[in-house]
Scaffold this active site. Structure first.
Site, PDB file in Angstrom:
ATOM      1  N   LYS A 144     -22.887  82.292 -81.996  1.00  0.00           N
ATOM      2  CA  LYS A 144     -23.876  81.269 -81.653  1.00  0.00           C
ATOM      3  C   LYS A 144     -23.229  80.186 -80.817  1.00  0.00           C
ATOM      4  O   LYS A 144     -22.015  80.003 -80.843  1.00  0.00           O
ATOM      5  CB  LYS A 144     -24.525  80.685 -82.908  1.00  0.00           C
ATOM      6  CG  LYS A 144     -23.641  79.757 -83.738  1.00  0.00           C
ATOM      7  CD  LYS A 144     -24.338  79.205 -84.974  1.00  0.00           C
ATOM      8  CE  LYS A 144     -25.049  77.933 -84.628  1.00  0.00           C
ATOM      9  NZ  LYS A 144     -25.637  77.240 -85.746  1.00  0.00           N
ATOM     10  N   HIS A 192       3.664  94.497 -76.334  1.00  0.00           N
ATOM     11  CA  HIS A 192       4.588  95.576 -75.995  1.00  0.00           C
ATOM     12  C   HIS A 192       3.966  96.493 -74.950  1.00  0.00           C
ATOM     13  O   HIS A 192       2.748  96.607 -74.862  1.00  0.00           O
ATOM     14  CB  HIS A 192       4.939  96.373 -77.255  1.00  0.00           C
ATOM     15  CG  HIS A 192       5.483  95.516 -78.352  1.00  0.00           C
ATOM     16  ND1 HIS A 192       6.814  95.174 -78.429  1.00  0.00           N
ATOM     17  CD2 HIS A 192       4.872  94.892 -79.389  1.00  0.00           C
ATOM     18  CE1 HIS A 192       6.999  94.392 -79.473  1.00  0.00           C
ATOM     19  NE2 HIS A 192       5.841  94.200 -80.071  1.00  0.00           N
ATOM     20  N   GLY A 248      -9.963  81.738 -91.966  1.00  0.00           N
ATOM     21  CA  GLY A 248      -8.958  82.522 -92.672  1.00  0.00           C
ATOM     22  C   GLY A 248      -8.840  83.958 -92.190  1.00  0.00           C
ATOM     23  O   GLY A 248      -9.833  84.613 -91.901  1.00  0.00           O
ATOM     24  N   SER A 274     -13.865  83.689 -90.120  1.00  0.00           N
ATOM     25  CA  SER A 274     -12.832  84.355 -90.916  1.00  0.00           C
ATOM     26  C   SER A 274     -12.768  85.829 -90.569  1.00  0.00           C
ATOM     27  O   SER A 274     -13.792  86.493 -90.388  1.00  0.00           O
ATOM     28  CB  SER A 274     -13.149  84.216 -92.409  1.00  0.00           C
ATOM     29  OG  SER A 274     -13.046  82.876 -92.799  1.00  0.00           O
ATOM     30  N   THR A 324      -9.628  88.941 -78.925  1.00  0.00           N
ATOM     31  CA  THR A 324      -8.904  89.720 -77.919  1.00  0.00           C
ATOM     32  C   THR A 324      -9.132  89.212 -76.501  1.00  0.00           C
ATOM     33  O   THR A 324      -8.501  89.710 -75.569  1.00  0.00           O
ATOM     34  CB  THR A 324      -9.327  91.192 -77.984  1.00  0.00           C
ATOM     35  OG1 THR A 324     -10.740  91.272 -77.724  1.00  0.00           O
ATOM     36  CG2 THR A 324      -9.009  91.797 -79.345  1.00  0.00           C
ATOM     37  N   LYS A 325     -10.050  88.257 -76.324  1.00  0.00           N
ATOM     38  CA  LYS A 325     -10.325  87.707 -74.994  1.00  0.00           C
ATOM     39  C   LYS A 325     -10.626  86.217 -75.131  1.00  0.00           C
ATOM     40  O   LYS A 325     -10.815  85.707 -76.241  1.00  0.00           O
ATOM     41  CB  LYS A 325     -11.490  88.435 -74.326  1.00  0.00           C
ATOM     42  CG  LYS A 325     -12.824  88.233 -75.025  1.00  0.00           C
ATOM     43  CD  LYS A 325     -13.944  88.956 -74.312  1.00  0.00           C
ATOM     44  CE  LYS A 325     -15.289  88.619 -74.950  1.00  0.00           C
ATOM     45  NZ  LYS A 325     -16.393  89.227 -74.230  1.00  0.00           N
TER      46      LYS A 325
END
Length: 190
Positions: free
Chosen positions: A181, A113, A140, A158, A163-164
């Site tokens: 790693k 948005h 998960g 998990s 975000t990139k």
């Protein structure tokens, strides 16, 4: 351009458009049937997924409950598995390679948005595609954000919030996700 064309092009669009609303409604009907189908009826579940998705490999399985927006914008390779409560918001194309596994409660979100509150209040949104390479495992409760590309052989820990984008052969985790790693060739063959 239609609102659907704008959506798929990554432009601002109105999801309340009657065509998009009808497509989401049809997808919900298909999801209701899939999620109501017995978990042991693999053939029917596979047939329903092949009808729902844009393209698939021969072998795929998703545990119920599964949710998505359109279905037709999801493309999975051979030997795909998603565990319970997977959500794929596919306002943009979602491409997942061969031999990929998704753990419970994972979210892949292409929709996003505007940051400007006035613009956001109009209901307008946009979407960015997600691409996941071959042999990936998403742990998960991980979240894959709009526009992310993951290379081959990536393991997402998990709870990670990705975000990139990341390249091949890495384990990533955290919020925001970072490389934990590198995966050596010997580890890939285990």
């Amino acid at each position: 351009m239609t609102e659907q064309e704008k959506m798929l092009a990554g432009d601002l669009y109105f999801p309340s458009d009657k065509v998009l609303t009808a497509l989401r409604k049809q997808c919900r009907i298909q999801l209701d049937e899939l999620n109501a189908t017995c978990q042991s009826d693999h053939k029917k579940r596979t047939r329903l997924l092949k009808q729902l998705f844009g393209s698939t490999g021969k072998r795929l399985y998703i545990e119920s409950s599964f949710k998505c927006d359109y279905g037709e914008n999801i493309h999975v390779g051979e030997n795909f598995f998603a565990n319970f409560n997977c959500v794929i918001l596919d306002a943009a194309k979602v491409t997942i390679g061969d031999n990929c596994m998704i753990a419970p409660q994972v979210g892949l979100y292409t929709a996003t948005h505007p940051l400007d509150p006035v613009q956001r209040a109009t209901g307008i949104e946009f979407a960015k595609p997600i691409t996941i390479g071959d042999n990936c495992w998403i742990g998960g409760m991980a979240v894959i954000n709009p526009g992310v590309t993951l290379g081959d052989n990536v393991v997402v820990a998990s709870g990670a919030v990705v975000t990139k984008s990341f390249g091949d052969n890495v384990v990533i985790g955290g919020n925001p996700a970072k490389v934990i790693k590198e995966i050596e060739q010997a580890e890939q063959n285990v």
